[in-house]
Design a protein around this motif. Structure first.
Motif, PDB file in Angstrom:
ATOM      1  N   ASP A  29       0.814  -1.213   0.000  1.00  0.00           N
ATOM      2  CA  ASP A  29       0.000   0.000   0.000  1.00  0.00           C
ATOM      3  C   ASP A  29       0.849   1.263   0.000  1.00  0.00           C
ATOM      4  OD1 ASP A  29      -2.443  -1.332  -0.248  1.00  0.00           O
ATOM      5  OD2 ASP A  29      -2.449  -1.786   1.876  1.00  0.00           O
ATOM      6  N   ARG A 164      -2.698   0.588   5.167  1.00  0.00           N
ATOM      7  CA  ARG A 164      -3.144  -0.794   5.066  1.00  0.00           C
ATOM      8  C   ARG A 164      -4.506  -1.007   5.711  1.00  0.00           C
ATOM      9  NH1 ARG A 164       0.789  -5.700   5.392  1.00  0.00           N
ATOM     10  NH2 ARG A 164      -1.061  -6.430   4.267  1.00  0.00           N
ATOM     11  N   GLU A 165      -4.941  -0.062   6.546  1.00  0.00           N
ATOM     12  CA  GLU A 165      -6.267  -0.193   7.169  1.00  0.00           C
ATOM     13  C   GLU A 165      -7.380   0.138   6.192  1.00  0.00           C
ATOM     14  OE1 GLU A 165      -3.155  -0.002   9.983  1.00  0.00           O
ATOM     15  OE2 GLU A 165      -3.732   1.551   8.516  1.00  0.00           O
ATOM     16  N   HIS A 166      -7.090   0.929   5.173  1.00  0.00           N
ATOM     17  CA  HIS A 166      -8.085   1.310   4.154  1.00  0.00           C
ATOM     18  C   HIS A 166      -9.394   1.773   4.811  1.00  0.00           C
ATOM     19  CE1 HIS A 166      -5.391  -0.263   1.128  1.00  0.00           C
ATOM     20  NE2 HIS A 166      -5.367  -1.431   1.751  1.00  0.00           N
ATOM     21  N   HIS A 184      -5.463  -0.321  -2.899  1.00  0.00           N
ATOM     22  CA  HIS A 184      -4.480  -1.330  -2.481  1.00  0.00           C
ATOM     23  C   HIS A 184      -3.468  -1.543  -3.596  1.00  0.00           C
ATOM     24  CE1 HIS A 184      -2.812  -5.062  -0.874  1.00  0.00           C
ATOM     25  NE2 HIS A 184      -3.019  -5.605  -2.057  1.00  0.00           N
ATOM     26  N   ASP A 412       0.038 -12.577   4.365  1.00  0.00           N
ATOM     27  CA  ASP A 412      -0.089 -11.175   4.773  1.00  0.00           C
ATOM     28  C   ASP A 412      -1.143 -10.463   3.932  1.00  0.00           C
ATOM     29  OD1 ASP A 412       0.322  -8.727   5.926  1.00  0.00           O
ATOM     30  OD2 ASP A 412       2.327  -8.427   5.143  1.00  0.00           O
ATOM     31  N   GLU A 416      -5.018  -9.080   5.084  1.00  0.00           N
ATOM     32  CA  GLU A 416      -5.554  -7.729   4.868  1.00  0.00           C
ATOM     33  C   GLU A 416      -6.915  -7.785   4.180  1.00  0.00           C
ATOM     34  OE1 GLU A 416      -4.759  -4.146   1.811  1.00  0.00           O
ATOM     35  OE2 GLU A 416      -3.011  -4.622   3.052  1.00  0.00           O
ATOM     36  N   HIS A 417      -7.042  -8.630   3.173  1.00  0.00           N
ATOM     37  CA  HIS A 417      -8.283  -8.669   2.390  1.00  0.00           C
ATOM     38  C   HIS A 417      -9.451  -9.275   3.165  1.00  0.00           C
ATOM     39  CE1 HIS A 417      -6.225  -7.207  -1.045  1.00  0.00           C
ATOM     40  NE2 HIS A 417      -5.557  -8.310  -1.304  1.00  0.00           N
ATOM     41  N   TYR A 447     -12.707  -6.031   6.718  1.00  0.00           N
ATOM     42  CA  TYR A 447     -12.718  -6.295   5.278  1.00  0.00           C
ATOM     43  C   TYR A 447     -13.012  -7.762   5.019  1.00  0.00           C
ATOM     44  CZ  TYR A 447     -11.498  -1.773   3.368  1.00  0.00           C
ATOM     45  OH  TYR A 447     -11.562  -0.458   2.969  1.00  0.00           O
TER      46      TYR A 447
END
Length: 720
Positions: A29, A164-166, A184, A412, A416-417, A447
């Motif tokens: 990101d 990365r938290e979006h 992303h 990783d 995140e997804h 997410y």
């Protein structure tokens, strides 16, 4: 299957060069990439190469407290200027695509001029216009001191920064064009022998289009097993000693043989898969790749495939070219395969308040079991396989440590997804059905991965048209064979060419309208207009007439000096300047308001450095600055009015400065214009003398104004 994963790499077939990354770390990101890039630029001592689809001079690399507390500038152009001035011996090279009409509104205008104006001479900028018609320069590479390299999917461009938290609400997620949604992306930072491959590639790209060649490859000999000095210490390496290969897409360009190493590499990698393929990619339209995945799924009953991409398209071109084609890609991929073995997904978040948002995926990543990891610039699209310039870095898992490094990156990204911890993803992959365990039981307010439903965005009616324009395999205009046998490619029109063509078209349209009006409207003749002006003298219509004429003249950029001379010729040396001044002020106010409505984005983009120069005058000097500009014009009357509308100066200040700067010359124009009119009707020594005196007075006023302006500027400079 060979135990040595890197044995798959075949130079000049599915890759350009094979090598090794001594150290590597994925930068996931935009916030992380920009932070690492900022630190690496600060550490640079000898050379910086940046090659990109875009290199926008306005981008802030740091945000929040980190930006406030930084010892070096955050904005990329200011940072490179700072570095170049700090070290006059450093060489900085910026190679950006000279973009096509399709991205005209999305890119910084006059990019080379902007960079040249903002940076010293040891920063060199070039725009690559040699890519075939319809293609793009899509490689994203940074090489610093020939000892570290960044590569992957990220540019220094608008709408790229995110954490990365979006988060749904992220105040810092704003760029030159305003706020944007979650995005992303993935870049990778490497050191070791692999850097030489990237160093060769960026120099080849630079040297083939520039007479002044880049500085030769000059790495500093390693003094130990640690990272090189330019490595950003806020991102320690997470992978070590990985065999790797560089795969490229190079289209046909003058004097260049095309290569499709990326395409061949992806097909070869898919053929190696046995248990799990993870893909995240901006676009998935290449049917050949879908067919290869489908064939491998049928050949390996244990194999599962998950693709993570974006939810909804941006605009008609994306919906009809890429989303419509993703429907076909998904159909081919899933044909004859159990639904539980393959998923095409997007990452979405719904918080406790019921607000939903989808993460836009711009990355280009693929992992094959624990054996291969691809981080690159290539989309799974037709154009990325043959028409654009691309570069992918492929890591091989030859050792158990290599394999663990590859697995960790996959886990990783999936963590995140899906809103999970990496440890949770690790446990899921120990199960016999990792794909469905990933999709099931995801956190309710984090997410999540959801399956795409692209038919809600397109009925595919326009797919053939838009796909042929937006996702072609071949140039939109084929190379031309010359009489001497040489084959010459047709490139995209340069950005400057597009601007000049638009201006020429506008002039042509205006000229056509004037020609049509002159021949179609019986009363619209020069004699009738002159008679009309003469008839208004001494009537209530004189002021409205003058005001309307000045407003129309301002809108079509008609020279205000010519108009003022004409008004003085009709109304005389006293009332001519008065009426002219009134009309000029009203025209100025009208275009000031129009400029304010147009906003910074459109006007500053079109005007480039000329707009910036006018705005700088406004910011520095206020009313006096406006008066100076009016006395010594640095830009056309109408352009000054438009720029004022987007500057920090107020309308009252602007009109006051306009009056102070224009009224003295208006008096001189009144004398000249009146004398010109009398010479044609009553030539005599007296009228000729008035004309000569008026011109002399005008010239004297310009000279005095220049001196006064110079004295004011020097005084202001001394004070500051």
């Amino acid at each position: 299957m060979s135990n040595n994963a890197s044995s798959l790499f075949k130079e000049n077939e599915n890759c350009w060069q094979t090598s090794q990354a001594t150290h590597a770390t994925p930068l996931i990101d935009g916030a992380n990439y920009y932070r690492a890039l900022h630190k690496a630029i600060c550490n640079a001592k000898r050379s910086i190469f940046i090659v990109g689809w875009d290199i926008d001079s306005r981008i802030r690399l740091l945000r929040g407290d980190e930006e406030k507390n930084a010892s070096a500038p955050s904005v990329i152009s200011e940072l490179l200027k700072w570095k170049a001035e700090q070290n006059e011996n450093i060489k900085i090279y910026l190679l950006r695509w000279d973009s096509s009409l399709a991205f005209f509104s999305q890119r910084e205008m006059w990019a080379k001029e902007v960079w040249d104006n903002k940076t010293p001479d040891n920063v060199k900028t070039t725009l690559d216009s040699t890519i075939p018609m319809g293609g793009s320069q899509h490689q994203k590479i940074v090489v610093i001191d020939d000892e570290i390299a960044f590569s992957g999917g990220m540019d220094v461009s608008t709408n790229r920064w995110d954490t990365r938290e979006h988060l749904i609400d992220q105040p810092e997620r704003v760029g030159p064009d305003g706020p944007h949604g979650p995005l992303h992306d993935v870049q990778v930072l490497t050191s070791g022998p692999i850097v030489e491959s990237f160093a060769q590639l960026v120099r080849w790209r630079w040297d083939r289009i520039n007479e002044q060649k880049a500085t030769p490859f000059s790495p500093v000999k390693s003094t130990g097993s640690g990272v090189p000095p330019s490595w950003p210490n806020n991102f320690p390496p997470s992978m070590a000693d990985l065999p790797c290969a560089v795969a490229r897409t190079i289209p046909f360009m003058d004097g260049v043989e095309p290569v499709q190493e990326v395409r061949r590499m992806l097909l070869d990698l898919i053929a190696q898969a046995e248990r799990f393929i993870f893909i995240e990619n901006q676009f998935t339209t290449r049917q050949e790749i879908a067919e290869a995945l489908n064939a491998r799924l049928k050949a390996c009953p244990e194999l599962q495939v998950i693709i993570v991409s974006s939810y909804e398209p941006k605009g008609k071109f994306e919906s009809e070219a890429y989303w419509a084609s993703r429907i076909d890609f998904k159909r081919i991929l899933e044909n004859g395969v159990d639904d539980n073995r393959v998923k095409v997904t997007y990452s979405t978040l719904t918080n406790e308040a019921g607000e939903s948002i989808q993460k836009r995926v711009h990355s280009k990543v693929m992992s094959i079991d624990d054996r291969y990891l691809v981080i690159g610039s290539s989309n799974i699209s037709n154009r990325s396989m043959s028409l654009d310039t691309e570069v992918d870095l492929v890591f091989a898992g030859d050792t158990s440590q290599n394999q663990q490094d590859i697995i960790r990156v996959r886990h990783d990204l999936l963590a995140e997804h899906t809103g999970r911890a990496i440890e949770q993803v690790e446990q899921i992959f120990k199960s016999p059905d990792p794909l469905n365990n990933l999709i099931n039981d995801q956190a309710p307010h984090g997410y999540q991965l959801a399956e795409v439903r692209d038919d809600q965005f397109t009925n595919k009616a326009w797919q053939p048209v838009f796909s042929s324009l937006s996702d072609p395999e071949k140039p939109l205009i084929a190379p031309i064979q010359m009489s001497n046998g040489k084959v010459v490619g047709v490139g995209n029109p340069k950005q400057k060419t597009i601007v000049f063509m638009m201006i020429a078209l506008l002039i042509l349209v205006l000229g056509g309208l004037i020609f049509w009006a002159g021949h179609s409207i019986p009363w619209l003749t020069a004699d009738n207009l002159e008679q009309f002006l003469q008839d208004t003298r001494g009537t209530m219509w004189v002021i409205p007439t003058i005001c309307v004429i000045y407003i129309i003249a301002g809108l079509v950029f008609f020279p205000v000096t010519v108009l003022s001379l004409a008004v003085a010729a009709v109304y005389g040396p006293i009332w001519g300047p008065v009426y002219g001044m009134l009309g000029a002020l009203l025209s100025s106010a009208t275009l000031f308001g129009l400029g304010h409505l147009m906003g910074i984005k459109g006007l500053r983009k079109m005007g480039g450095a000329k707009v910036q120069a006018v705005d700088d005058k406004f910011k520095d000097s206020g009313v006096v600055g406006v008066a100076v500009i009016r006395l010594i014009p640095i830009a056309p009357f109408s352009l000054v009015n438009l720029v004022a509308g987007i500057s920090s100066i107020g309308l009252v200040q602007f009109l006051a400065g306009t009056f102070l700067g224009m009224f003295p010359p208006m008096i001189a124009k009144g004398l000249v214009g009146d004398s010109l009119g009398k010479i044609f009707t009553n030539p005599s020594p007296e009228t000729i003398g008035y004309l000569v005196a008026g011109i002399a007075f005008w010239a004297l006023m310009i000279y005095v104004c220049q001196k006064l302006a110079r004295m004011y500027q020097l005084k202001k400079a001394d004070a500051s």
